[in-house]
Design a protein around this motif. Sequence first.
Motif, PDB file in Angstrom:
ATOM      1  N   THR A 279      31.078  15.936  60.700  1.00 47.84           N
ATOM      2  CA  THR A 279      29.736  16.472  60.454  1.00 47.84           C
ATOM      3  C   THR A 279      28.987  15.502  59.547  1.00 47.84           C
ATOM      4  O   THR A 279      29.557  14.546  59.051  1.00 47.84           O
ATOM      5  N   LYS A 280      27.701  15.820  59.314  1.00 44.19           N
ATOM      6  CA  LYS A 280      26.928  14.937  58.437  1.00 44.19           C
ATOM      7  C   LYS A 280      27.249  15.193  56.968  1.00 44.19           C
ATOM      8  O   LYS A 280      26.774  14.495  56.083  1.00 44.19           O
ATOM      9  N   TYR A 281      28.055  16.218  56.702  1.00 47.34           N
ATOM     10  CA  TYR A 281      28.395  16.567  55.323  1.00 47.34           C
ATOM     11  C   TYR A 281      29.774  16.033  54.932  1.00 47.34           C
ATOM     12  O   TYR A 281      30.641  15.895  55.784  1.00 47.34           O
ATOM     13  N   ARG A 282      29.961  15.829  53.616  1.00 53.38           N
ATOM     14  CA  ARG A 282      31.306  15.514  53.127  1.00 53.38           C
ATOM     15  C   ARG A 282      32.145  16.797  53.138  1.00 53.38           C
ATOM     16  O   ARG A 282      33.310  16.793  53.526  1.00 53.38           O
ATOM     17  N   ASN A 283      31.514  17.886  52.702  1.00 54.40           N
ATOM     18  CA  ASN A 283      32.148  19.216  52.739  1.00 54.40           C
ATOM     19  C   ASN A 283      31.112  20.181  53.285  1.00 54.40           C
ATOM     20  O   ASN A 283      30.045  20.360  52.690  1.00 54.40           O
ATOM     21  N   ILE A 284      31.439  20.794  54.398  1.00 55.42           N
ATOM     22  CA  ILE A 284      30.428  21.559  55.122  1.00 55.42           C
ATOM     23  C   ILE A 284      30.019  22.831  54.346  1.00 55.42           C
ATOM     24  O   ILE A 284      30.874  23.555  53.844  1.00 55.42           O
ATOM     25  N   PRO A 285      28.699  23.071  54.197  1.00 58.35           N
ATOM     26  CA  PRO A 285      28.309  24.311  53.511  1.00 58.35           C
ATOM     27  C   PRO A 285      28.552  25.493  54.444  1.00 58.35           C
ATOM     28  O   PRO A 285      28.169  25.462  55.606  1.00 58.35           O
ATOM     29  N   GLU A 286      29.216  26.495  53.946  1.00 60.70           N
ATOM     30  CA  GLU A 286      29.428  27.728  54.736  1.00 60.70           C
ATOM     31  C   GLU A 286      28.578  28.776  54.046  1.00 60.70           C
ATOM     32  O   GLU A 286      29.047  29.535  53.207  1.00 60.70           O
ATOM     33  N   TRP A 287      27.291  28.796  54.401  1.00 61.82           N
ATOM     34  CA  TRP A 287      26.353  29.689  53.710  1.00 61.82           C
ATOM     35  C   TRP A 287      26.803  31.130  53.815  1.00 61.82           C
ATOM     36  O   TRP A 287      26.645  31.919  52.886  1.00 61.82           O
ATOM     37  N   GLN A 288      27.379  31.471  54.981  1.00 65.38           N
ATOM     38  CA  GLN A 288      27.753  32.867  55.212  1.00 65.38           C
ATOM     39  C   GLN A 288      28.839  33.327  54.237  1.00 65.38           C
ATOM     40  O   GLN A 288      28.816  34.460  53.758  1.00 65.38           O
ATOM     41  N   ILE A 289      29.785  32.442  53.921  1.00 66.62           N
ATOM     42  CA  ILE A 289      30.864  32.823  52.990  1.00 66.62           C
ATOM     43  C   ILE A 289      30.272  33.109  51.614  1.00 66.62           C
ATOM     44  O   ILE A 289      30.617  34.094  50.959  1.00 66.62           O
ATOM     45  N   ALA A 290      29.334  32.261  51.196  1.00 64.61           N
ATOM     46  CA  ALA A 290      28.709  32.471  49.886  1.00 64.61           C
ATOM     47  C   ALA A 290      27.876  33.754  49.891  1.00 64.61           C
ATOM     48  O   ALA A 290      27.832  34.479  48.892  1.00 64.61           O
ATOM     49  N   ILE A 291      27.240  34.053  51.021  1.00 62.91           N
ATOM     50  CA  ILE A 291      26.441  35.284  51.119  1.00 62.91           C
ATOM     51  C   ILE A 291      27.363  36.507  51.012  1.00 62.91           C
ATOM     52  O   ILE A 291      27.066  37.483  50.325  1.00 62.91           O
ATOM     53  N   GLU A 292      28.532  36.412  51.668  1.00 68.03           N
ATOM     54  CA  GLU A 292      29.478  37.539  51.597  1.00 68.03           C
ATOM     55  C   GLU A 292      29.962  37.740  50.167  1.00 68.03           C
ATOM     56  O   GLU A 292      30.118  38.863  49.695  1.00 68.03           O
ATOM     57  N   LEU A 293      30.180  36.632  49.477  1.00 67.56           N
ATOM     58  CA  LEU A 293      30.608  36.718  48.080  1.00 67.56           C
ATOM     59  C   LEU A 293      29.509  37.368  47.235  1.00 67.56           C
ATOM     60  O   LEU A 293      29.758  38.217  46.383  1.00 67.56           O
ATOM     61  N   GLN A 294      28.255  36.974  47.533  1.00 65.41           N
ATOM     62  CA  GLN A 294      27.112  37.522  46.809  1.00 65.41           C
ATOM     63  C   GLN A 294      26.941  39.017  47.096  1.00 65.41           C
ATOM     64  O   GLN A 294      26.563  39.779  46.211  1.00 65.41           O
ATOM     65  N   ASN A 295      27.253  39.413  48.347  1.00 63.01           N
ATOM     66  CA  ASN A 295      27.160  40.840  48.674  1.00 63.01           C
ATOM     67  C   ASN A 295      28.166  41.643  47.865  1.00 63.01           C
ATOM     68  O   ASN A 295      27.900  42.764  47.457  1.00 63.01           O
ATOM     69  N   LYS A 296      29.341  41.058  47.656  1.00 62.81           N
ATOM     70  CA  LYS A 296      30.387  41.753  46.888  1.00 62.81           C
ATOM     71  C   LYS A 296      30.011  41.817  45.402  1.00 62.81           C
ATOM     72  O   LYS A 296      30.231  42.824  44.753  1.00 62.81           O
ATOM     73  N   PHE A 297      29.494  40.729  44.872  1.00 64.26           N
ATOM     74  CA  PHE A 297      29.145  40.658  43.439  1.00 64.26           C
ATOM     75  C   PHE A 297      27.710  40.170  43.276  1.00 64.26           C
ATOM     76  O   PHE A 297      27.478  39.006  42.943  1.00 64.26           O
ATOM     77  N   PRO A 298      26.728  41.057  43.500  1.00 63.97           N
ATOM     78  CA  PRO A 298      25.330  40.614  43.505  1.00 63.97           C
ATOM     79  C   PRO A 298      24.877  40.038  42.163  1.00 63.97           C
ATOM     80  O   PRO A 298      23.898  39.327  42.108  1.00 63.97           O
ATOM     81  N   ASP A 299      25.596  40.365  41.098  1.00 63.73           N
ATOM     82  CA  ASP A 299      25.146  39.887  39.789  1.00 63.73           C
ATOM     83  C   ASP A 299      25.853  38.625  39.324  1.00 63.73           C
ATOM     84  O   ASP A 299      25.618  38.145  38.219  1.00 63.73           O
ATOM     85  N   LEU A 300      26.720  38.109  40.148  1.00 62.91           N
ATOM     86  CA  LEU A 300      27.448  36.895  39.779  1.00 62.91           C
ATOM     87  C   LEU A 300      26.553  35.685  40.068  1.00 62.91           C
ATOM     88  O   LEU A 300      26.175  35.456  41.208  1.00 62.91           O
ATOM     89  N   PRO A 301      26.176  34.919  39.025  1.00 66.00           N
ATOM     90  CA  PRO A 301      25.307  33.764  39.300  1.00 66.00           C
ATOM     91  C   PRO A 301      25.939  32.789  40.298  1.00 66.00           C
ATOM     92  O   PRO A 301      27.135  32.502  40.221  1.00 66.00           O
ATOM     93  N   LEU A 302      25.107  32.337  41.228  1.00 65.24           N
ATOM     94  CA  LEU A 302      25.578  31.478  42.319  1.00 65.24           C
ATOM     95  C   LEU A 302      24.872  30.115  42.211  1.00 65.24           C
ATOM     96  O   LEU A 302      23.649  30.040  42.186  1.00 65.24           O
TER      97      LEU A 302
END
Length: 360
Positions: free
Chosen positions: A174-197
């Motif tokens: 890919t064009k990235y060194r480490n591919i961003p998985e936005w969905q995984i971070a969104i799921e994490l945010q859904n679990k802990f909405p107050d955890l700074p990202l």
Amino acid sequence: MENKKEMRAWLEAFKLDHPLVIAGPCSAETEEQVLKIAHELKDSKVSVFRAGIWKPRTRPGGFEGVGEIGLKWLQKAKAETGMLMGTEVATAAHCKLALEHDIDVLWVGARTTANPFAVQEIADTLKGTDKIVLVKNPVNPDLALWLGGVERLHMAGIEKLGVIHRGFSTYQKTKYRNIPEWQIAIELQNKFPDLPLIIDPSHITGNRDMIFEVTQEALDLNYDGMIIETHIDPDNAWSDAAQQVTPDSLKQIIKDLTIRKTDDNTDEYSSKMSKLRANIDVLDANLLELLGKRMQVADEIGQVKKDANVAILQNNRWNEILGKMILEGEKKGLSEEFVLKMFKAIHQESIGHQEKIFNA
Ligand code: PEP
Ligand code: MN
């Protein structure tokens, strides 16, 4: 996890009118390098200065960090600039030394988050600290490992927590060194909405020319901050040379970023949004209806195959459908990646339906 609000308190204590900016070199190299960069960043939007003191290297033989002496340089940089200091910790010994040197922000690196034993050791050593602790995502795309890291630290009584999305390693080119998985971070945010990202565009892109676009993408998704590797002489950096930016380019990047509001309470916005959302809700209901019908047809196909004693999977037909759908999807503005993912999921469900018929 309780006390979620307290997780945000440390970020709010900064009283920032913009996302949190953490910046500084991948690695502390010399006292002079650390102090020079820190002074360049002093009167900017940077609140926390970063520098790796212990560097995890995939293969032995590379620069493994300057070690304990670098913590003294960070102390000096703090005294001279007033910025908070941050570094990566991977072992109990690192944690003890970082605490002894009053380092303000400690982060758990991607390779360490992937190892629950190591995270537990860090949690035990940092027990009850009031330092800010940030957990990078593990190298592999595993949400549970990332969550587990946060939970281990929280259970050790650490309240000032946050997470860093630094992308995930993949065999795909890919064009990235480490591919961003936005969905995984969104799921994490859904679990802990107050955890700074926080976004780490440096390790995601591996390329200084892409830092701006990835950071903007993260801000569009409501990220709380960024950690950007910044070096006085990026090309000659002792680690991660290609992805580091100069202090001047960092300042330009920050200036060019568009900061989004989390919401808008005006009537005009609400009325436009409620109409569009109603529209989307109808379309989503139609999608489910159609998918349900599609699976009924799959059941019938399953029955016909079973009666004729034909195997469920015919690879040729499947590849033909997929090719056609990618082309059709493109005409409708759908990316190949999305069409592939969607049809793989539909196909999987369809096979599951037919298997049920076969086993009935
Ligand atoms: C770093 O931040 O310098 C680092 C080593 O990052 P990661 O753990 O994301 O690879
Ligand atoms: Mn780095």
